[in-house]
Each structure stands twice: as C-alpha cells, then as structure tokens.
Design a protein around this motif. Structure first.
Motif, mmCIF file in Angstrom:
data_model
loop_
_atom_site.group_PDB
_atom_site.id
_atom_site.type_symbol
_atom_site.label_atom_id
_atom_site.label_comp_id
_atom_site.label_asym_id
_atom_site.label_seq_id
_atom_site.Cartn_x
_atom_site.Cartn_y
_atom_site.Cartn_z
ATOM 1 N N LEU A 22 -84.916 45.329 39.090
ATOM 2 C CA LEU A 22 -83.661 44.894 39.709
ATOM 3 C C LEU A 22 -82.462 45.407 38.917
ATOM 4 O O LEU A 22 -81.501 45.929 39.495
ATOM 5 N N ASP A 23 -82.492 45.282 37.592
ATOM 6 C CA ASP A 23 -81.391 45.759 36.752
ATOM 7 C C ASP A 23 -81.135 47.252 36.944
ATOM 8 O O ASP A 23 -79.989 47.684 37.027
ATOM 9 N N ALA A 24 -82.216 48.037 37.026
ATOM 10 C CA ALA A 24 -82.070 49.484 37.224
ATOM 11 C C ALA A 24 -81.380 49.772 38.552
ATOM 12 O O ALA A 24 -80.501 50.638 38.641
ATOM 13 N N PHE A 25 -81.744 49.031 39.590
ATOM 14 C CA PHE A 25 -81.111 49.222 40.897
ATOM 15 C C PHE A 25 -79.633 48.817 40.828
ATOM 16 O O PHE A 25 -78.766 49.534 41.332
ATOM 17 N N LEU A 26 -79.346 47.687 40.190
ATOM 18 C CA LEU A 26 -77.961 47.207 40.088
ATOM 19 C C LEU A 26 -77.088 48.179 39.309
ATOM 20 O O LEU A 26 -75.916 48.367 39.639
ATOM 21 N N GLU A 27 -77.648 48.813 38.285
ATOM 22 C CA GLU A 27 -76.869 49.754 37.476
ATOM 23 C C GLU A 27 -76.561 51.036 38.223
ATOM 24 O O GLU A 27 -75.563 51.689 37.950
ATOM 25 N N SER A 28 -77.401 51.393 39.185
ATOM 26 C CA SER A 28 -77.221 52.685 39.852
ATOM 27 C C SER A 28 -76.626 52.570 41.255
ATOM 28 O O SER A 28 -76.495 53.575 41.940
ATOM 29 N N HIS A 29 -76.298 51.372 41.687
ATOM 30 C CA HIS A 29 -75.730 51.184 43.026
ATOM 31 C C HIS A 29 -74.525 50.257 42.968
ATOM 32 O O HIS A 29 -74.479 49.348 42.134
ATOM 33 N N GLU A 30 -73.595 50.471 43.849
ATOM 34 C CA GLU A 30 -72.458 49.555 43.966
ATOM 35 C C GLU A 30 -72.792 48.557 45.064
ATOM 36 O O GLU A 30 -72.952 48.918 46.229
ATOM 37 N N ILE A 31 -72.905 47.308 44.682
ATOM 38 C CA ILE A 31 -73.372 46.259 45.578
ATOM 39 C C ILE A 31 -72.187 45.661 46.336
ATOM 40 O O ILE A 31 -71.159 45.347 45.760
ATOM 41 N N ILE A 32 -72.384 45.498 47.636
ATOM 42 C CA ILE A 32 -71.347 44.913 48.492
ATOM 43 C C ILE A 32 -71.518 43.393 48.563
ATOM 44 O O ILE A 32 -70.560 42.634 48.470
ATOM 45 N N LYS A 33 -72.767 42.954 48.703
ATOM 46 C CA LYS A 33 -73.032 41.525 48.889
ATOM 47 C C LYS A 33 -74.425 41.219 48.350
ATOM 48 O O LYS A 33 -75.321 42.051 48.414
ATOM 49 N N VAL A 34 -74.596 39.994 47.835
ATOM 50 C CA VAL A 34 -75.891 39.552 47.321
ATOM 51 C C VAL A 34 -76.229 38.205 47.946
ATOM 52 O O VAL A 34 -75.375 37.327 48.039
#
Length: 150
Positions: A22-34
C-alpha cells in the motif's frame, strides 16, 4: 478516474507486507479519495483508493526532480527526536479519532522529515515527500502547531 482496492490483513505474518504494498502505491500515485472499511469476519482493512491516471504522470515527473525535504537516513538529534515523538503521539490520537490505521495519517518517514526540516508554513509541507494537498488541508495546521509548541 481509476480505482484500486487493497486488503490490509491484520495478522502479523501479513500486515507488514500488505502495508509495504500500500505504501509503495501511495508514494507513486496522487490519490483523489480514500475509503476504508474494517471487515470483522476476516479481520482486515479494505482500502479503496481513487486516483487519476493523468495525475500519476504528473507525480512521476514531479518525483524525478530532487525533493527538497526527504530524510535520507534515520538519524535525528535530540530536539528532532522530541518533535518526532510528539508527532507520533498526535498521529496515533488522530488515527484513533478517525478510526484509521496511523500510516494513513502520515508514515514514519514523513514524520521524520517534518521533525528534521521543521517547516514553518503550509507551503513548505508541500516540499516534503508524501505531503500533498489533501494531507496538508487535513493535517497541516495541526502539524505546524506541534512544531511551534516544541
């Protein structure tokens, strides 16, 4: 807009690896909503992330530039350690209030970067890897207040 779902299993043998993914995905993407939900029957967190493909490209370009504030090692002086401990306490309280895992608020590395570089304004938080508009809007003022109080 794209959607990605993660399963964060709580048993010790899965938790670290699921968090790392999850951390790897969060670091490489700009999240709009969770969106998060705890699944009692199976003892795991379901994490739904909404992100925009165009923003991913912008994030990759942005990450290719050197980040001004990023902790390269885990060494902090005693003042920075005090700040880090205060930030970790705040994060755990905030996570408890919002019924979220603490790393959703901020990762240890992000808090270490804040403790080391001590931003004085919200705009300076943008220079810390992992701090985007959403995180700064939600937590920026409180983080700066902690820094001012120590």
């Amino acid at each position: 807009m794209k959607v990605k779902v993660f399963k964060i299993r709580l048993p010790e043998e899965f938790l670290h690896e699921d968090q790392k993914t999850l951390d790897a995905f969060l670091e490489s993407h700009e999240i709009i909503k969770v969106e998060t939900a705890f699944v009692n029957d199976e003892d795991y967190w379901s994490v739904v992330l909404y992100f925009d493909e165009l923003k991913i490209i912008r994030q990759i370009v942005k990450e290719s530039k050197p980040t001004k504030y990023s902790v390269e090692n885990d060494e902090l002086n005693s003042d920075e350690e005090k700040i880090l401990e205060a930030l970790k306490y705040w994060r755990s309280e905030k996570a408890r209030e919002q019924n979220l895992p603490s790393y959703f608020i901020a990762t240890n590395k992000e808090l270490m970067s804040v403790a080391k570089y001590k931003p004085a304004k919200k705009e300076e938080l943008l220079d810390i890897k992992g701090f985007g508009k959403h995180k700064i809007e939600n937590y920026g003022e409180e983080i700066l207040e902690i820094l001012e109080s120590i």
